[in-house]
Design a protein around this motif. Structure first.
Motif, mmCIF file in Angstrom:
data_model
loop_
_atom_site.group_PDB
_atom_site.id
_atom_site.type_symbol
_atom_site.label_atom_id
_atom_site.label_comp_id
_atom_site.label_asym_id
_atom_site.label_seq_id
_atom_site.Cartn_x
_atom_site.Cartn_y
_atom_site.Cartn_z
ATOM 1 N N LYS A 66 0.954 -1.140 0.058
ATOM 2 C CA LYS A 66 -0.083 0.069 -0.143
ATOM 3 C C LYS A 66 0.904 1.191 -0.047
ATOM 4 O O LYS A 66 0.646 2.155 -0.778
ATOM 5 C CB LYS A 66 -0.803 0.173 1.251
ATOM 6 C CG LYS A 66 -2.028 -0.841 0.985
ATOM 7 C CD LYS A 66 -3.005 -0.556 2.212
ATOM 8 C CE LYS A 66 -4.360 -1.407 1.852
ATOM 9 N NZ LYS A 66 -5.280 -1.100 2.775
ATOM 10 N N ILE A 67 2.060 1.242 0.759
ATOM 11 C CA ILE A 67 2.782 2.456 0.963
ATOM 12 C C ILE A 67 3.706 2.637 -0.521
ATOM 13 O O ILE A 67 3.773 3.739 -0.883
ATOM 14 C CB ILE A 67 3.679 2.075 1.966
ATOM 15 C CG1 ILE A 67 3.136 2.069 3.227
ATOM 16 C CG2 ILE A 67 5.075 3.345 1.901
ATOM 17 C CD1 ILE A 67 4.055 1.602 4.420
ATOM 18 N N ALA A 68 4.090 1.296 -1.515
ATOM 19 C CA ALA A 68 4.833 1.590 -2.407
ATOM 20 C C ALA A 68 4.033 2.137 -3.508
ATOM 21 O O ALA A 68 3.784 1.548 -4.413
ATOM 22 C CB ALA A 68 5.509 0.224 -2.686
ATOM 23 N N LYS A 69 3.859 3.570 -3.620
ATOM 24 C CA LYS A 69 3.114 4.082 -4.729
ATOM 25 C C LYS A 69 3.828 5.560 -4.826
ATOM 26 O O LYS A 69 4.470 6.088 -3.934
ATOM 27 C CB LYS A 69 1.835 4.269 -4.383
ATOM 28 C CG LYS A 69 1.007 3.011 -4.353
ATOM 29 C CD LYS A 69 -0.440 3.387 -3.661
ATOM 30 C CE LYS A 69 -1.113 1.871 -3.668
ATOM 31 N NZ LYS A 69 -2.288 1.789 -3.142
ATOM 32 N N ASP A 70 3.350 6.352 -5.599
ATOM 33 C CA ASP A 70 3.619 7.767 -6.060
ATOM 34 C C ASP A 70 2.493 8.463 -5.177
ATOM 35 O O ASP A 70 1.155 8.515 -5.390
ATOM 36 C CB ASP A 70 3.591 8.307 -7.321
ATOM 37 C CG ASP A 70 4.634 7.846 -8.055
ATOM 38 O OD1 ASP A 70 5.726 7.362 -7.520
ATOM 39 O OD2 ASP A 70 4.752 7.773 -9.556
ATOM 40 N N TRP A 71 2.940 9.383 -4.212
ATOM 41 C CA TRP A 71 1.769 10.055 -3.273
ATOM 42 C C TRP A 71 2.056 11.532 -3.534
ATOM 43 O O TRP A 71 3.414 12.058 -3.466
ATOM 44 C CB TRP A 71 2.250 9.572 -1.838
ATOM 45 C CG TRP A 71 1.859 8.130 -1.388
ATOM 46 C CD1 TRP A 71 2.784 7.335 -1.297
ATOM 47 C CD2 TRP A 71 0.780 7.758 -1.145
ATOM 48 N NE1 TRP A 71 2.189 6.201 -1.236
ATOM 49 C CE2 TRP A 71 0.876 6.462 -0.977
ATOM 50 C CE3 TRP A 71 -0.808 8.374 -1.122
ATOM 51 C CZ2 TRP A 71 -0.356 5.434 -0.753
ATOM 52 C CZ3 TRP A 71 -1.910 7.355 -0.955
ATOM 53 C CH2 TRP A 71 -1.538 6.017 -0.681
ATOM 54 N N GLN A 72 1.074 12.515 -3.513
ATOM 55 C CA GLN A 72 1.135 13.909 -3.628
ATOM 56 C C GLN A 72 0.673 14.467 -2.284
ATOM 57 O O GLN A 72 -0.396 13.897 -1.801
ATOM 58 C CB GLN A 72 0.143 14.214 -4.927
ATOM 59 C CG GLN A 72 0.207 15.799 -4.710
ATOM 60 C CD GLN A 72 -0.747 16.349 -5.952
ATOM 61 O OE1 GLN A 72 -1.343 15.527 -6.710
ATOM 62 N NE2 GLN A 72 -0.871 17.597 -6.047
ATOM 63 N N VAL A 73 1.522 15.232 -1.705
ATOM 64 C CA VAL A 73 1.233 15.750 -0.568
ATOM 65 C C VAL A 73 -0.008 16.840 -0.712
ATOM 66 O O VAL A 73 0.191 17.700 -1.669
ATOM 67 C CB VAL A 73 2.386 16.639 0.029
ATOM 68 C CG1 VAL A 73 1.999 17.248 1.408
ATOM 69 C CG2 VAL A 73 3.554 15.758 0.255
ATOM 70 N N THR A 74 -1.072 16.638 -0.186
ATOM 71 C CA THR A 74 -2.123 17.618 -0.557
ATOM 72 C C THR A 74 -2.443 18.638 0.614
ATOM 73 O O THR A 74 -3.026 19.693 0.443
ATOM 74 C CB THR A 74 -3.548 16.865 -0.745
ATOM 75 O OG1 THR A 74 -3.677 16.009 0.630
ATOM 76 C CG2 THR A 74 -3.493 15.899 -1.762
ATOM 77 N N LYS A 75 -1.991 18.318 1.700
ATOM 78 C CA LYS A 75 -2.051 19.316 3.041
ATOM 79 C C LYS A 75 -1.005 19.039 3.765
ATOM 80 O O LYS A 75 -0.486 17.699 4.040
ATOM 81 C CB LYS A 75 -3.488 18.981 3.512
ATOM 82 C CG LYS A 75 -3.718 19.918 4.834
ATOM 83 C CD LYS A 75 -5.081 19.624 5.261
ATOM 84 C CE LYS A 75 -5.318 20.646 6.361
ATOM 85 N NZ LYS A 75 -6.834 20.241 6.973
ATOM 86 N N MET A 76 -0.419 20.069 4.730
ATOM 87 C CA MET A 76 0.765 19.698 5.385
ATOM 88 C C MET A 76 0.414 20.793 6.669
ATOM 89 O O MET A 76 0.021 21.846 6.509
ATOM 90 C CB MET A 76 2.076 20.147 4.947
ATOM 91 C CG MET A 76 3.161 19.821 5.634
ATOM 92 S SD MET A 76 4.466 20.003 4.499
ATOM 93 C CE MET A 76 5.738 20.891 5.499
ATOM 94 N N GLN A 77 0.465 19.898 7.909
ATOM 95 C CA GLN A 77 0.315 21.168 9.161
ATOM 96 C C GLN A 77 1.458 20.863 9.883
ATOM 97 O O GLN A 77 2.293 19.895 9.803
ATOM 98 C CB GLN A 77 -0.894 20.718 9.695
ATOM 99 C CG GLN A 77 -2.276 20.627 9.224
ATOM 100 C CD GLN A 77 -3.403 19.972 10.036
ATOM 101 O OE1 GLN A 77 -3.175 19.026 10.604
ATOM 102 N NE2 GLN A 77 -4.394 20.926 9.862
#
Length: 141
Positions: free
Chosen positions: A40-51
């Protein structure tokens, strides 16, 4: 195994099972769960929000949204390598591993740990002591 042994183990109370059977079963279940999480982790992920957590009282913190570039992303590869696109658009290569639902990323000589608060096929929430990252699976063009 003979049919008699299988039938005896199948009806035996769990506290009477041989330790080797319990250890094998536990190890098998844990390795399947770990592999599933890593897939599940091994993907391309875009950061949509950061706090970022900021101190608001002597013992209290509150999340504060941080402006992010839409290019900010993490590409966790199955071979344990990662490619990070930073806020400024620069690329960093590193490695990652999952230990007890914590992603440990090593890049440019620094090691950062992020707890996986939640994960699905399309979204992931990571947190550390000071940051929270909301990610979604990148749509491939």
């Amino acid at each position: 195994m003979s049919k008699t042994i299988v039938n005896n183990i199948g009806s035996m109370p769990i506290n009477k099972l041989p330790k080797s059977v319990l250890l094998f079963t536990t190890a098998t279940l844990l390795s399947c769960n770990s592999n599933n999480l890593e897939n599940k982790i091994a993907k391309d992920w875009q950061v949509t929000k950061m706090q970022r957590y900021v101190k608001v009282t002597s013992n209290g913190f509150a999340p504060m949204d941080i402006d992010i570039s839409p290019k900010t992303s993490y590409n966790f590869k199955k071979d344990g390598k990662t490619e990070i696109i930073t806020q400024l658009g620069s690329k960093m290569d590193g490695t990652w591993k999952n230990i007890d639902s914590t992603i440990i990323i090593t890049a440019m000589g620094e090691k950062k740990s992020f707890k996986i608060d939640s994960i699905s096929d399309t979204s992931m929430l990571l947190s550390s002591n000071t940051f929270k990252f909301y990610l979604r699976k990148k749509v491939q063009n």
